[in-house]
Scaffold this motif. Structure first.
Motif, short mmCIF file in Angstrom:
data_model
loop_
_atom_site.label_atom_id
_atom_site.label_comp_id
_atom_site.label_asym_id
_atom_site.label_seq_id
_atom_site.Cartn_x
_atom_site.Cartn_y
_atom_site.Cartn_z
N LEU A 152 0.83 -1.20 0.00
CA LEU A 152 0.00 0.00 0.00
C LEU A 152 0.87 1.26 0.00
O LEU A 152 0.71 2.15 -0.85
CB LEU A 152 -0.92 -0.02 1.22
N PHE A 153 1.80 1.33 0.95
CA PHE A 153 2.59 2.56 1.09
C PHE A 153 3.83 2.56 0.21
O PHE A 153 4.33 3.63 -0.16
CB PHE A 153 2.94 2.78 2.56
N GLU A 154 4.33 1.40 -0.16
CA GLU A 154 5.42 1.35 -1.13
C GLU A 154 4.98 1.93 -2.45
O GLU A 154 5.70 2.71 -3.09
CB GLU A 154 5.89 -0.10 -1.32
N GLN A 155 3.75 1.57 -2.89
CA GLN A 155 3.27 2.09 -4.16
C GLN A 155 3.01 3.58 -4.08
O GLN A 155 3.22 4.31 -5.06
CB GLN A 155 2.01 1.35 -4.59
N ALA A 156 2.55 4.05 -2.92
CA ALA A 156 2.40 5.50 -2.74
C ALA A 156 3.75 6.19 -2.88
O ALA A 156 3.87 7.23 -3.55
CB ALA A 156 1.79 5.80 -1.37
N VAL A 157 4.80 5.61 -2.27
CA VAL A 157 6.14 6.18 -2.37
C VAL A 157 6.62 6.20 -3.82
O VAL A 157 7.13 7.21 -4.32
CB VAL A 157 7.13 5.38 -1.50
N LEU A 158 6.46 5.08 -4.53
CA LEU A 158 6.95 5.00 -5.91
C LEU A 158 6.21 5.95 -6.84
O LEU A 158 6.81 6.56 -7.73
CB LEU A 158 6.84 3.56 -6.42
N THR A 159 4.90 6.09 -6.61
CA THR A 159 4.13 7.04 -7.42
C THR A 159 4.63 8.47 -7.20
O THR A 159 4.82 9.24 -8.15
CB THR A 159 2.63 6.94 -7.05
N LEU A 160 4.84 8.82 -5.94
CA LEU A 160 5.32 10.17 -5.61
C LEU A 160 6.75 10.38 -6.09
O LEU A 160 7.10 11.45 -6.59
CB LEU A 160 5.24 10.38 -4.10
N TYR A 161 7.59 9.35 -5.96
CA TYR A 161 8.99 9.47 -6.35
C TYR A 161 9.12 9.77 -7.84
O TYR A 161 9.96 10.59 -8.25
CB TYR A 161 9.74 8.18 -6.02
N LEU A 162 8.28 9.14 -8.64
CA LEU A 162 8.35 9.35 -10.08
C LEU A 162 8.19 10.83 -10.43
O LEU A 162 8.97 11.38 -11.22
CB LEU A 162 7.25 8.51 -10.75
N VAL A 163 7.21 11.48 -9.84
CA VAL A 163 6.96 12.91 -10.13
C VAL A 163 7.98 13.78 -9.39
O VAL A 163 8.51 14.75 -9.95
CB VAL A 163 5.53 13.29 -9.73
#
Length: 437
Positions: free
Chosen positions: A244-255
């Motif tokens: 759940l939170f890993e994907q939130a991190v990766l989504t934010l990291y990309l931008v």
């Protein structure tokens, strides 16, 4: 057959058919995991997509896990595996090819990207469940754990490194040509699956699905078993929280990396690709760590490292070369820990679950643990728009650490050795206790 391969090759690929299956899975994982970053990057670069749009795009990729996984397990019951894999990845290749085609025609739109990634995600649900059931048919029981370790290592490496390769390709070749290479990877996977000589037994080949009542019963029992056994419950819930939170991190990291740290798509890809070395190191070191720490503490240490790695992202500042180096190191730590955890988690689940319930229990784990990925992507995008990119990264990174802390405390207090086995099932453990005199 073993005689078809030199001894050293046998040790690596186990059998010719498993080698073809492993290669096909590696190529399909490379394509699938590569586009998880590549398509959102195309949206950012070509369509100027913001955090909310990228979050929705990532959510569309993973939402099918919640919608289709349990149904896929039921539908695949009694059906031959090889034709499903061939058909699924052929369809994925066709769908992915639509993006460069429409781009060439000047009609690229964010809505098309939503539709394509959702469709690929739905088809991949069927392909992944099918692959989980296919491996035991290609490998005898004594070598199944070794085979699963090969597949898990490849999957972990693709998860961490393939998105980075996608970013590098976008920077070097542009979006359309990069996506065309993904199409080629899917088609090569299809060729590899086609070359598998193993064929299903006649009953399965006839497409005889289990009776509907039996399917419903097995799904229900798989859900109940996975919840009833404390070790399985803890492993599944920890995986769900982490994803759940890993994907939130990766989504934010990309931008965040592109818009605030000043990374080019190629540099962003490099940070993730080099970080994939952590997955390789984790797979090589997992057995040694397990012998030294024991399975329970190895599980805790592995997911602890994976949870701590992303804390670097909101902390970094300074020149681009320094922030890129620190982010790369973070991905190395993350990939190392996650691979170690996944290997021991998979082994514990296999040892604990009965043969009859292995498929439905595996589908349950995938449904719960992977189903949170799409939710995390949407939450990450929404948090980035509402709180700002860096504050949202802080929230997600701290949440990862809190989840690890709860997992560590509860696993240690449970007294489980983390190895897995029938003794983990409360009903079996109760029956094994002698009656009081």
């Amino acid at each position: 057959m073993p005689s078809e391969l030199p001894r050293r090759t046998q040790a690596l690929v186990i059998s010719p058919d498993f080698g073809r299956f492993w290669l096909g899975q590696a190529l399909a994982n490379l394509a699938g995991k590569g586009i998880t970053l590549l398509i959102p990057l195309v949206a950012v670069v070509a369509l100027d997509a913001g955090p909310a749009e990228v979050g929705l795009l990532n959510a569309a990729q993973f939402l099918p896990l919640l919608v289709f996984t349990l149904f896929a397990g039921a539908w695949l019951s009694g059906r031959p595996h090889r034709p499903v894999l061939i058909a699924a990845h052929t369809a994925n290749a066709v769908l992915l090819a639509l993006v460069p085609l429409v781009t060439a025609l000047g009609g690229l739109d964010i809505r098309l990207l939503y539709a394509v990634v959702f469709a690929i995600g739905a088809i991949t649900c069927f392909a992944d469940v099918c692959a989980l059931a296919y491996a035991p048919a290609l490998v005898d029981g004594e070598r199944l754990v070794v085979a699963n370790s090969r597949l898990e290592t490849t999957y972990a490496l693709a998860t961490v490194a393939a998105p980075g390769v996608g970013g590098i390709l976008l920077g070097a070749l542009g979006g359309s040509l990069s996506l065309s290479l993904g199409v080629a990877a899917y088609l090569l996977a299809v060729v590899s699956f086609t070359l598998i000589r193993h064929r299903a037994a006649p009953a399965a080949a006839a497409g005889e699905a289990a009776p509907r009542a039996g399917i419903v019963r097995l799904v229900r029992e798989g859900l109940a078993f996975s919840w009833r056994v404390p070790l399985l419950r803890r492993l599944t819930l920890q995986a769900a929280w982490f994803n759940l939170f890993e994907q939130a991190v990766l989504t934010l990291y990309l931008v965040y990396a592109v818009k605030e740290l000043g990374f080019s798509p190629g540099l962003l890809g490099i940070t993730m690709m080099i970080g994939g070395a952590g997955s390789v190191l984790g797979s090589m070191a997992a057995s040694r760590i397990g012998r030294r720490l024991g399975a329970a503490r190895t599980l805790i240490a592995g997911i602890g490292l994976a949870s701590a790695g992303p804390l670097v992202f909101p902390l970094v500042s300074g020149p681009v070369w320094l922030t890129a180096a620190l982010c790369t190191a973070s991905f190395v730590v993350y990939g190392f820990g996650l691979t170690v955890f996944n290997i021991f988690s998979l082994t514990a689940r296999q040892r604990t679950t009965t043969e009859e319930l292995l498929a439905p229990a595996s589908a349950t784990n995938r449904f719960v643990a992977f189903g949170t990925i799409g939710i995390g992507a949407a939450l990450g995008g929404a948090a980035g728009s509402g709180l700002g990119l860096r504050p949202a990264l802080w929230v997600a990174a701290v949440a990862l650490l809190l989840g690890w802390l709860v997992f560590a405390v509860t696993l240690l207090r449970s007294g489980s050795d983390g190895e897995g086995g029938r003794h983990e099932d409360p009903a079996v453990a109760r029956d094994a206790v002698p009656a009081a005199a």
